[in-house]
Design a protein around this motif. Structure first.
Motif, short mmCIF file in Angstrom:
data_model
loop_
_atom_site.label_atom_id
_atom_site.label_comp_id
_atom_site.label_asym_id
_atom_site.label_seq_id
_atom_site.Cartn_x
_atom_site.Cartn_y
_atom_site.Cartn_z
N ALA A 186 29.31 36.55 43.91
CA ALA A 186 29.49 37.91 44.42
C ALA A 186 30.00 37.88 45.85
O ALA A 186 30.89 38.67 46.23
CB ALA A 186 28.18 38.67 44.32
N LYS A 187 29.48 36.97 46.65
CA LYS A 187 29.96 36.82 48.03
C LYS A 187 31.43 36.40 48.04
O LYS A 187 32.21 36.86 48.88
CB LYS A 187 29.12 35.79 48.77
N ASN A 188 31.81 35.53 47.11
CA ASN A 188 33.18 35.01 47.09
C ASN A 188 34.22 36.10 46.83
O ASN A 188 35.38 35.94 47.22
CB ASN A 188 33.31 33.93 46.01
N PHE A 189 33.83 37.18 46.16
CA PHE A 189 34.77 38.25 45.85
C PHE A 189 34.54 39.51 46.68
O PHE A 189 35.28 40.49 46.50
CB PHE A 189 34.73 38.58 44.35
N MET A 238 37.18 42.59 47.52
CA MET A 238 36.76 43.90 47.04
C MET A 238 36.73 44.93 48.17
O MET A 238 36.84 46.13 47.94
CB MET A 238 35.39 43.79 46.37
N GLY A 239 36.54 44.46 49.41
CA GLY A 239 36.51 45.35 50.56
C GLY A 239 35.17 46.00 50.82
O GLY A 239 35.01 46.77 51.77
N ILE A 240 34.18 45.69 49.99
CA ILE A 240 32.82 46.20 50.15
C ILE A 240 31.86 45.09 49.73
O ILE A 240 32.26 44.14 49.05
CB ILE A 240 32.55 47.45 49.28
N PRO A 241 30.59 45.18 50.11
CA PRO A 241 29.64 44.16 49.67
C PRO A 241 29.37 44.25 48.18
O PRO A 241 29.20 45.35 47.64
CB PRO A 241 28.37 44.47 50.48
N ILE A 242 29.36 43.12 47.51
CA ILE A 242 28.90 43.05 46.13
C ILE A 242 27.54 42.39 46.18
O ILE A 242 27.42 41.18 46.42
CB ILE A 242 29.86 42.25 45.24
N ASP A 243 26.49 43.18 46.01
CA ASP A 243 25.14 42.64 46.10
C ASP A 243 24.18 43.51 45.30
O ASP A 243 24.55 44.59 44.82
CB ASP A 243 24.68 42.50 47.56
N LYS A 282 30.84 47.39 54.58
CA LYS A 282 31.76 46.27 54.69
C LYS A 282 31.07 44.98 54.22
O LYS A 282 29.85 44.86 54.29
CB LYS A 282 32.24 46.08 56.13
N PRO A 283 31.83 44.01 53.73
CA PRO A 283 31.24 42.73 53.32
C PRO A 283 30.45 42.10 54.47
O PRO A 283 30.81 42.23 55.64
CB PRO A 283 32.45 41.87 52.95
N ALA A 284 29.37 41.42 54.10
CA ALA A 284 28.49 40.84 55.12
C ALA A 284 29.10 39.62 55.79
O ALA A 284 28.84 39.36 56.96
CB ALA A 284 27.14 40.48 54.49
N GLY A 285 29.90 38.85 55.08
CA GLY A 285 30.45 37.62 55.63
C GLY A 285 31.64 37.87 56.53
O GLY A 285 32.14 38.99 56.67
#
Length: 270
Positions: free
Chosen positions: A98-101, A105-110, A255-258
């Motif tokens: 999920a982190k890898n994409f 995706m432009g948003i967090p996947i979690d 936004k994504p965390a990484g």
């Protein structure tokens, strides 16, 4: 032709291909990552890679020479940031996929912010990964790191990989099924997601775990599995729920965390 139109045509072609295939016989996944959580479909309902794909390249052919050339072209990337990214891409234990994409995706996947997207990815890993095992188990192709007596970017996984057929790539099948699904959920990120899926597959060549033809045909199985899943009501319902939570995340400005610039810089290395 618009991107949306192109994707619809690709989907239609995949549906025809999936419909022509016989149901896949139940086979055992020798890599446990592809049978970790229940998918949407019974394995017997998945498209069969043995029916759909040609055999892997034979010795002393142009196709095998292409595989060797592709492998050789990645040698300068070993022990670089791109090698490290390939190692992260190799990790199929959630939440890493999920982190890898998330950046694409432009948003967090979690599990907190986008649980339906997260669950979709978990289930797709099983469906797409298992779709490759008809050919994997039949051909039992030897992986490049074994042929050349070299290391991979994941030494801890080499024991599993030695006993798991190389052709086609299950990682690539999952990555492409993820990307096509995420594009349907969030079409504004089409280019980023499809580019990320391509690099996710190429990570397997860079990691020295797969041949280029394994990756190319893994992509096909990901697309066919994605097409087959549209006949499944639970999958369609999950897509609808995921679209709502993605819209909510976008409105909230999540936004994504990484650090997406680090990932982008690593992937840009050729």
């Amino acid at each position: 032709m618009t991107t949306k139109r192109s994707l619809h045509l690709a989907l239609a072609g995949s549906l025809l291909l999936a419909g022509a295939a016989a149901a896949q016989p139940v086979t055992k996944a020798t890599d446990p990552h592809f049978d970790f959580a229940p998918g949407f479909l019974a394995q017997s309902a998945l498209p069969d890679s043995l029916n759909l794909l040609p055999p892997p390249p034979s010795p002393n052919t142009a196709a095998l020479a292409r595989d060797e050339e592709a492998r050789a072209s990645t040698l300068p990337l070993r022990k670089t940031a791109r090698w490290n990214q390939a190692r992260l891409d190799a990790d199929l234990m959630f939440p890493q996929p999920a982190k890898n994409f998330s950046c694409a995706m432009g948003i967090p996947i979690d599990e907190k912010n986008t649980p339906n997207v997260y669950q979709l990815m978990q289930k797709l890993l099983t469906d797409a990964g298992l779709s490759t095992y008809g050919a994997k188990n039949h051909y039992n192709r030897t992986r490049p790191f074994v042929v050349h007596a070299e290391a991979t970017c994941t030494p801890d996984q080499e024991g599993i990989l030695r006993g798991d057929g190389s052709y086609p790539s299950g990682h690539t099948a999952a990555g492409w099924a993820w990307a096509l699904t995420l594009v349907e959920i969030n079409p504004s990120r089409t280019d980023q997601l499809l580019q990320r899926a391509r690099e996710f597959g190429q990570s397997r060549v860079i990691c020295n775990a797969h041949w280029q033809s394994d990756v190319d045909n893994g992509k096909e199985m990901g697309a066919v599995t994605f097409a087959r899943l549209h006949a499944d009501e639970a999958f369609r319902n999950k897509i609808a729920a995921a679209k709502v939570e993605v819209e909510n995340a976008q409105r909230a400005g999540l936004k994504p965390a990484g650090d997406c610039s680090v990932e982008a810089a690593a992937i840009s290395l050729k």
